[in-house]
Design a protein around this motif. Structure first.
Motif, PDB file in Angstrom:
ATOM      1  N   ASN A 141      -7.656   8.505   2.945  1.00  0.00           N
ATOM      2  CA  ASN A 141      -7.043   9.706   2.196  1.00  0.00           C
ATOM      3  C   ASN A 141      -5.587   9.944   2.132  1.00  0.00           C
ATOM      4  O   ASN A 141      -4.950  11.025   2.823  1.00  0.00           O
ATOM      5  N   PRO A 142      -4.862   8.889   1.934  1.00  0.00           N
ATOM      6  CA  PRO A 142      -3.359   9.110   1.715  1.00  0.00           C
ATOM      7  C   PRO A 142      -2.805  10.393   1.063  1.00  0.00           C
ATOM      8  O   PRO A 142      -1.779  11.027   1.485  1.00  0.00           O
ATOM      9  N   LYS A 143      -3.718  10.772   0.170  1.00  0.00           N
ATOM     10  CA  LYS A 143      -3.165  12.080  -0.699  1.00  0.00           C
ATOM     11  C   LYS A 143      -3.191  13.121   0.555  1.00  0.00           C
ATOM     12  O   LYS A 143      -2.189  13.844   0.257  1.00  0.00           O
ATOM     13  N   ALA A 144      -4.268  13.500   1.190  1.00  0.00           N
ATOM     14  CA  ALA A 144      -4.320  14.639   2.030  1.00  0.00           C
ATOM     15  C   ALA A 144      -3.154  14.695   3.032  1.00  0.00           C
ATOM     16  O   ALA A 144      -2.559  15.656   3.362  1.00  0.00           O
ATOM     17  N   TRP A 145      -2.917  13.134   3.520  1.00  0.00           N
ATOM     18  CA  TRP A 145      -1.932  13.034   4.747  1.00  0.00           C
ATOM     19  C   TRP A 145      -0.590  13.293   3.982  1.00  0.00           C
ATOM     20  O   TRP A 145       0.164  14.074   4.806  1.00  0.00           O
ATOM     21  N   LEU A 146      -0.157  12.766   2.873  1.00  0.00           N
ATOM     22  CA  LEU A 146       1.081  12.954   2.369  1.00  0.00           C
ATOM     23  C   LEU A 146       1.304  14.585   2.016  1.00  0.00           C
ATOM     24  O   LEU A 146       2.335  15.245   2.061  1.00  0.00           O
ATOM     25  N   THR A 147       0.353  15.030   1.515  1.00  0.00           N
ATOM     26  CA  THR A 147       0.334  16.564   1.068  1.00  0.00           C
ATOM     27  C   THR A 147       0.444  17.601   2.137  1.00  0.00           C
ATOM     28  O   THR A 147       1.392  18.449   2.269  1.00  0.00           O
ATOM     29  N   ALA A 148      -0.161  17.044   3.147  1.00  0.00           N
ATOM     30  CA  ALA A 148       0.003  17.770   4.618  1.00  0.00           C
ATOM     31  C   ALA A 148       1.689  17.670   5.063  1.00  0.00           C
ATOM     32  O   ALA A 148       2.115  18.578   5.481  1.00  0.00           O
ATOM     33  N   PHE A 163       8.156  11.506   2.032  1.00  0.00           N
ATOM     34  CA  PHE A 163       7.863   9.824   2.020  1.00  0.00           C
ATOM     35  C   PHE A 163       8.538   9.149   3.020  1.00  0.00           C
ATOM     36  O   PHE A 163       8.112   8.104   3.723  1.00  0.00           O
ATOM     37  N   LEU A 164       9.674   9.466   3.501  1.00  0.00           N
ATOM     38  CA  LEU A 164      10.421   8.944   4.502  1.00  0.00           C
ATOM     39  C   LEU A 164       9.767   9.243   5.916  1.00  0.00           C
ATOM     40  O   LEU A 164       9.581   8.233   6.771  1.00  0.00           O
ATOM     41  N   GLN A 171       0.999  -1.184   0.091  1.00  0.00           N
ATOM     42  CA  GLN A 171      -0.097   0.022  -0.045  1.00  0.00           C
ATOM     43  C   GLN A 171       0.868   1.362   0.032  1.00  0.00           C
ATOM     44  O   GLN A 171       0.692   2.124  -0.790  1.00  0.00           O
ATOM     45  N   PHE A 172       2.032   1.201   0.881  1.00  0.00           N
ATOM     46  CA  PHE A 172       3.052   2.470   0.761  1.00  0.00           C
ATOM     47  C   PHE A 172       3.549   2.682  -0.395  1.00  0.00           C
ATOM     48  O   PHE A 172       3.806   3.635  -0.890  1.00  0.00           O
ATOM     49  N   ILE A 232       3.500   5.973  -3.113  1.00  0.00           N
ATOM     50  CA  ILE A 232       4.611   6.539  -3.565  1.00  0.00           C
ATOM     51  C   ILE A 232       4.415   6.812  -5.156  1.00  0.00           C
ATOM     52  O   ILE A 232       4.656   7.768  -5.577  1.00  0.00           O
ATOM     53  N   VAL A 233       4.067   5.806  -5.703  1.00  0.00           N
ATOM     54  CA  VAL A 233       4.087   5.806  -7.072  1.00  0.00           C
ATOM     55  C   VAL A 233       2.890   6.573  -7.514  1.00  0.00           C
ATOM     56  O   VAL A 233       3.140   7.547  -8.622  1.00  0.00           O
ATOM     57  N   GLN A 234       1.774   6.582  -6.861  1.00  0.00           N
ATOM     58  CA  GLN A 234       0.691   7.210  -7.122  1.00  0.00           C
ATOM     59  C   GLN A 234       0.905   9.019  -6.986  1.00  0.00           C
ATOM     60  O   GLN A 234       0.380   9.788  -7.657  1.00  0.00           O
ATOM     61  N   TYR A 235       1.517   9.432  -5.796  1.00  0.00           N
ATOM     62  CA  TYR A 235       1.849  10.604  -5.389  1.00  0.00           C
ATOM     63  C   TYR A 235       3.136  11.486  -5.591  1.00  0.00           C
ATOM     64  O   TYR A 235       3.152  12.683  -5.200  1.00  0.00           O
ATOM     65  N   GLN A 236       4.088  10.873  -5.893  1.00  0.00           N
ATOM     66  CA  GLN A 236       5.140  11.336  -6.208  1.00  0.00           C
ATOM     67  C   GLN A 236       5.343  12.530  -7.106  1.00  0.00           C
ATOM     68  O   GLN A 236       6.015  13.368  -6.491  1.00  0.00           O
ATOM     69  N   SER A 237       4.741  12.640  -8.135  1.00  0.00           N
ATOM     70  CA  SER A 237       4.784  13.820  -8.791  1.00  0.00           C
ATOM     71  C   SER A 237       4.189  14.841  -7.967  1.00  0.00           C
ATOM     72  O   SER A 237       4.417  16.237  -8.234  1.00  0.00           O
ATOM     73  N   LEU A 238       2.897  14.727  -7.638  1.00  0.00           N
ATOM     74  CA  LEU A 238       2.123  15.859  -6.933  1.00  0.00           C
ATOM     75  C   LEU A 238       3.094  16.349  -5.583  1.00  0.00           C
ATOM     76  O   LEU A 238       3.037  17.499  -5.644  1.00  0.00           O
TER      77      LEU A 238
END
Length: 169
Positions: free
Chosen positions: A55-62, A41-42, A7-8, A12-18
């Motif tokens: 919502n991993p997108k919102a979490w990674l963005t934050a 990501f680390l 899942q992790f 990474i693959v899905q949101y690395q560009s963002l």
């Protein structure tokens, strides 16, 4: 919550560009953005147990935004003025590549003109103009009188000028 590696990896693959785009937009520096995206990501990996799974997108963005804010506020990031003597060490003494090429072509041209002179003018002209030796140094090396070398250099200059003008026509 235990980390699901698959899942992790997908996150990474899905949101690395963002994440990279966010970091680049905030820092305006490509290399800093790369580092901050990696740190994002680390940090997410280390703190996966705090993630609620929604919502991993919102979490990674934050995380990315907070990393960038911390970076931008960091006193270590502030640039200090470089002392003039240190800045002098960083300057390129050779100039621009175009200037270097032009200088090299001029030196080759002068060497070619000096090579067309007859002795004893050729050796004096080559030593003086091409090898950048002083007449006093040349006199010491060759054992010749400095006045003799001055006369030969004077005549060599006249001959070089004539050759130069001949080429220009």
């Amino acid at each position: 919550m235990r980390i699901n590696v698959r899942q992790f990896e997908c996150a990474i693959v899905q949101y690395q560009s963002l994440i990279f785009t966010i970091c680049l937009t905030m820092t305006k520096n490509y290399f800093d953005a790369e580092d901050l995206a990696q740190e994002t990501f680390l940090s997410a990996y280390r703190n996966w147990n705090r993630f609620d799974g929604e919502n991993p997108k919102a979490w990674l963005t934050a995380i990315a935004v907070n990393k960038c804010r911390d970076f931008l506020k960091s006193p270590a990031r502030k640039s200090l003025p470089l002392p003039e003597e240190d800045a002098a060490l960083l300057r390129d003494p050779g100039g621009l590549p175009e200037e270097q090429a032009e200088d090299r072509m001029s030196k080759e041209h002068i060497r070619g003109l000096c090579g067309r002179l007859k002795e004893p003018y050729r050796s004096v002209a080559e030593s003086y103009f091409c090898d950048e030796k002083k007449l006093s140094e040349l006199a010491r090396e060759s054992g010749q009188n400095i006045r003799t070398l001055e006369t030969r250099l004077y005549r060599a200059k006249k001959l070089l000028k004539a050759l130069w003008e001949e080429e220009q026509q």
